[in-house]
Design an enzyme around this catalytic site. Structure first.
Site, PDB file in Angstrom:
ATOM      1  N   SER A  14       0.818  -1.203   0.000  1.00  0.00           N
ATOM      2  CA  SER A  14       0.000   0.000   0.000  1.00  0.00           C
ATOM      3  C   SER A  14       0.854   1.255   0.000  1.00  0.00           C
ATOM      4  CB  SER A  14      -0.896  -0.007   1.237  1.00  0.00           C
ATOM      5  OG  SER A  14      -1.298   1.300   1.529  1.00  0.00           O
ATOM      6  N   PHE A  15       0.617   2.109  -0.984  1.00  0.00           N
ATOM      7  CA  PHE A  15       1.262   3.418  -1.017  1.00  0.00           C
ATOM      8  C   PHE A  15       0.894   4.186   0.243  1.00  0.00           C
ATOM      9  CE2 PHE A  15       0.044   7.837  -1.479  1.00  0.00           C
ATOM     10  CZ  PHE A  15       1.268   8.435  -1.730  1.00  0.00           C
ATOM     11  N   LYS A  64     -15.341   2.052  -2.745  1.00  0.00           N
ATOM     12  CA  LYS A  64     -15.515   3.516  -2.770  1.00  0.00           C
ATOM     13  C   LYS A  64     -16.987   3.916  -2.906  1.00  0.00           C
ATOM     14  CE  LYS A  64     -10.961   4.826  -4.369  1.00  0.00           C
ATOM     15  NZ  LYS A  64     -10.146   5.540  -5.334  1.00  0.00           N
ATOM     16  N   ASN A  85     -13.410   8.286  -0.856  1.00  0.00           N
ATOM     17  CA  ASN A  85     -12.126   7.628  -0.607  1.00  0.00           C
ATOM     18  C   ASN A  85     -11.521   8.025   0.734  1.00  0.00           C
ATOM     19  OD1 ASN A  85     -11.208  10.216  -1.239  1.00  0.00           O
ATOM     20  ND2 ASN A  85      -9.278   9.403  -1.994  1.00  0.00           N
ATOM     21  N   ASP A 101      -9.865  12.176  -4.131  1.00  0.00           N
ATOM     22  CA  ASP A 101      -9.365  11.903  -5.487  1.00  0.00           C
ATOM     23  C   ASP A 101      -9.628  13.127  -6.360  1.00  0.00           C
ATOM     24  OD1 ASP A 101      -8.516   9.329  -4.963  1.00  0.00           O
ATOM     25  OD2 ASP A 101     -10.373   8.383  -5.638  1.00  0.00           O
ATOM     26  N   ALA A 128     -13.073   5.909  -9.875  1.00  0.00           N
ATOM     27  CA  ALA A 128     -12.048   6.883 -10.273  1.00  0.00           C
ATOM     28  C   ALA A 128     -12.541   7.676 -11.474  1.00  0.00           C
ATOM     29  CB  ALA A 128     -10.748   6.158 -10.598  1.00  0.00           C
ATOM     30  N   GLY A 226      -0.169   8.607 -12.508  1.00  0.00           N
ATOM     31  CA  GLY A 226      -1.050   8.915 -11.382  1.00  0.00           C
ATOM     32  C   GLY A 226      -0.342   9.305 -10.094  1.00  0.00           C
TER      33      GLY A 226
HETATM   34  P1  NAP Z   1     -12.524  -0.050 -10.598  1.00  0.00           P
HETATM   35  O1  NAP Z   1     -13.810   0.498 -10.083  1.00  0.00           O
HETATM   36  O2  NAP Z   1     -12.108  -1.420 -10.237  1.00  0.00           O
HETATM   37  O3  NAP Z   1     -12.519  -0.011 -12.218  1.00  0.00           O
HETATM   38  C1  NAP Z   1     -12.817   1.138 -12.942  1.00  0.00           C
HETATM   39  C2  NAP Z   1     -13.455   0.778 -14.257  1.00  0.00           C
HETATM   40  O4  NAP Z   1     -12.501   0.219 -15.120  1.00  0.00           O
HETATM   41  C3  NAP Z   1     -14.567  -0.256 -14.199  1.00  0.00           C
HETATM   42  O5  NAP Z   1     -15.758   0.331 -13.770  1.00  0.00           O
HETATM   43  C4  NAP Z   1     -14.600  -0.756 -15.609  1.00  0.00           C
HETATM   44  O6  NAP Z   1     -15.422   0.076 -16.430  1.00  0.00           O
HETATM   45  C5  NAP Z   1     -13.149  -0.621 -16.052  1.00  0.00           C
HETATM   46  N1  NAP Z   1     -12.465  -1.916 -16.018  1.00  0.00           N
HETATM   47  C6  NAP Z   1     -12.272  -2.736 -14.965  1.00  0.00           C
HETATM   48  N2  NAP Z   1     -11.615  -3.843 -15.334  1.00  0.00           N
HETATM   49  C7  NAP Z   1     -11.387  -3.718 -16.669  1.00  0.00           C
HETATM   50  C8  NAP Z   1     -10.785  -4.554 -17.642  1.00  0.00           C
HETATM   51  N3  NAP Z   1     -10.243  -5.725 -17.319  1.00  0.00           N
HETATM   52  N4  NAP Z   1     -10.741  -4.113 -18.917  1.00  0.00           N
HETATM   53  C9  NAP Z   1     -11.265  -2.901 -19.274  1.00  0.00           C
HETATM   54  N5  NAP Z   1     -11.870  -2.086 -18.385  1.00  0.00           N
HETATM   55  C10 NAP Z   1     -11.927  -2.486 -17.107  1.00  0.00           C
HETATM   56  O7  NAP Z   1     -11.333   0.920 -10.220  1.00  0.00           O
HETATM   57  P2  NAP Z   1     -11.299   2.452  -9.781  1.00  0.00           P
HETATM   58  O8  NAP Z   1     -11.395   2.573  -8.315  1.00  0.00           O
HETATM   59  O9  NAP Z   1     -12.239   3.245 -10.602  1.00  0.00           O
HETATM   60  O10 NAP Z   1      -9.763   2.791 -10.160  1.00  0.00           O
HETATM   61  C11 NAP Z   1      -9.309   2.706 -11.499  1.00  0.00           C
HETATM   62  C12 NAP Z   1      -7.798   2.901 -11.532  1.00  0.00           C
HETATM   63  O11 NAP Z   1      -7.450   4.204 -11.090  1.00  0.00           O
HETATM   64  C13 NAP Z   1      -7.037   1.919 -10.633  1.00  0.00           C
HETATM   65  O12 NAP Z   1      -5.886   1.480 -11.315  1.00  0.00           O
HETATM   66  C14 NAP Z   1      -6.640   2.753  -9.448  1.00  0.00           C
HETATM   67  O13 NAP Z   1      -5.445   2.310  -8.833  1.00  0.00           O
HETATM   68  C15 NAP Z   1      -6.431   4.113 -10.111  1.00  0.00           C
HETATM   69  N6  NAP Z   1      -6.594   5.224  -9.169  1.00  0.00           N
HETATM   70  C16 NAP Z   1      -5.537   6.052  -8.964  1.00  0.00           C
HETATM   71  C17 NAP Z   1      -5.650   7.112  -8.108  1.00  0.00           C
HETATM   72  C18 NAP Z   1      -4.486   8.015  -7.915  1.00  0.00           C
HETATM   73  O14 NAP Z   1      -4.452   8.762  -6.910  1.00  0.00           O
HETATM   74  N7  NAP Z   1      -3.535   8.034  -8.824  1.00  0.00           N
HETATM   75  C19 NAP Z   1      -6.843   7.346  -7.424  1.00  0.00           C
HETATM   76  C20 NAP Z   1      -7.922   6.499  -7.668  1.00  0.00           C
HETATM   77  C21 NAP Z   1      -7.779   5.422  -8.538  1.00  0.00           C
HETATM   78  P3  NAP Z   1     -16.404  -0.614 -17.508  1.00  0.00           P
HETATM   79  O15 NAP Z   1     -17.070  -1.745 -16.808  1.00  0.00           O
HETATM   80  O16 NAP Z   1     -17.353   0.484 -17.869  1.00  0.00           O
HETATM   81  O17 NAP Z   1     -15.553  -1.064 -18.641  1.00  0.00           O
END
Ligand code: NAP
Length: 242
Positions: A14-15, A64, A85, A101, A128, A226
């Site tokens: 975990s970061f 979330k 978050n 976020d 996200a 990110g």
């Molecule tokens: P999530 O809810 O698990 O997934 C986001 C969306 O991605 C899903 O609703 C889905 O949309 C799509 N998805 C999931 N698996 C997929 C696959 N195998 N192929 C294609 N699309 C897929 O995740 P989240 O919380 O939104 O986070 C998404 C990413 O952002 C993660 O990698 C997370 O670590 C990153 N993040 C980074 C920060 C930061 O501070 N840098 C903050 C928050 C999140 P569809 O079903 O509509 O395709």
């Protein structure tokens, strides 16, 4: 000693834990940061009952949105985004949810001049993505959504043509595709249509350069990972708890 934590599932490295542990040490803050891997969100009340010293916690995948029914209050931004978050445990034991976020993204967006005359393309429709949608709307940047499922967004991946890519100069990956350990994959978009006028932003921070960003860089695009957003959202969480 005050206790802060991260809840999610699964929780690997975990970061947040390293970030806050180092911050508490560096700034002589009498607090610690724990990881609570909850197999289901139903385990939250039991966790809270057994940790009365918990002052606040971060929430990550996949809770979330699922956390919201457990909260007593929602900050306006979290309400509008529909995802939380950061949770503050108030002195009366009630819990208030926030979305830092969004603050992390705003911080990032303020540092780059983004093309706002054309729509952005946003990959993914999860928590996200909702934070990104909120920030784009707030900054007057129109956008189109891409999903694996038809009916959920403007395009499915199969429908993305080179012309669509050419007419969306900001492309944001808000999916976990390409995240460690599955670093060899990238969202399925026609990368050949990316130009040096494009900006590719990946919310993923591990690895530092995802395949998505690498394909973008190889076609001359500016790329942003990110990490900046991650640091900014963590500091914003601390501002809420402190
Ligand atoms: P999530 O809810 O698990 O997934 C986001 C969306 O991605 C899903 O609703 C889905 O949309 C799509 N998805 C999931 N698996 C997929 C696959 N195998 N192929 C294609 N699309 C897929 O995740 P989240 O919380 O939104 O986070 C998404 C990413 O952002 C993660 O990698 C997370 O670590 C990153 N993040 C980074 C920060 C930061 O501070 N840098 C903050 C928050 C999140 P569809 O079903 O509509 O395709």
């Amino acid at each position: 000693m005050k206790l802060f934590a991260l809840i999610g599932h699964p929780l690997g490295h975990s970061f947040s834990k390293s970030y806050f542990t180092e911050k508490f040490k560096r700034e002589h803050i009498d607090a610690c940061y724990a990881l609570f891997d909850l197999a289901t969100i139903d385990e939250l009340p039991r966790l809270l009952a057994s940790h009365p010293d918990l002052c606040g916690f971060n929430v990550t995948i996949p809770y979330k949105e699922a956390i919201i029914p457990y909260l007593d209050e929602l900050d306006d931004v979290a309400q509008e985004v529909g995802a939380v978050n950061t949770v503050k445990v108030l002195p009366n034991g009630k819990m208030k949810g926030y979305n830092t976020d969004v603050l992390g993204l705003e911080h990032l967006i303020s540092r780059f001049s983004l093309p706002n005359s054309q729509p952005a393309l946003l990959l993914g429709t999860g928590g996200a993505s909702k934070a990104v949608q909120y920030v784009l709307r707030k900054n007057g940047i129109p956008f189109h959504l891409v999903s694996r499922s038809s009916g959920k967004a403007d395009f499915t991946y199969d429908e993305l043509t080179p012309d669509i890519i050419k007419s969306h100069l900001l492309i944001v990956n808000a999916t976990p595709v390409g995240m460690f350990p599955h670093i060899e994959v990238a969202p399925l978009i026609p990368y050949e249509a990316i130009t040096n006028r494009h900006i590719l932003f990946d919310l993923i921070y591990n690895p530092e350069e995802t395949r998505f960003l690498r394909h973008g860089r190889e076609h001359g695009a500016d790329t942003i990972n990110g990490i900046g957003m991650l640091h900014a959202q963590a500091e914003a969480s601390w501002d809420i708890w402190d």
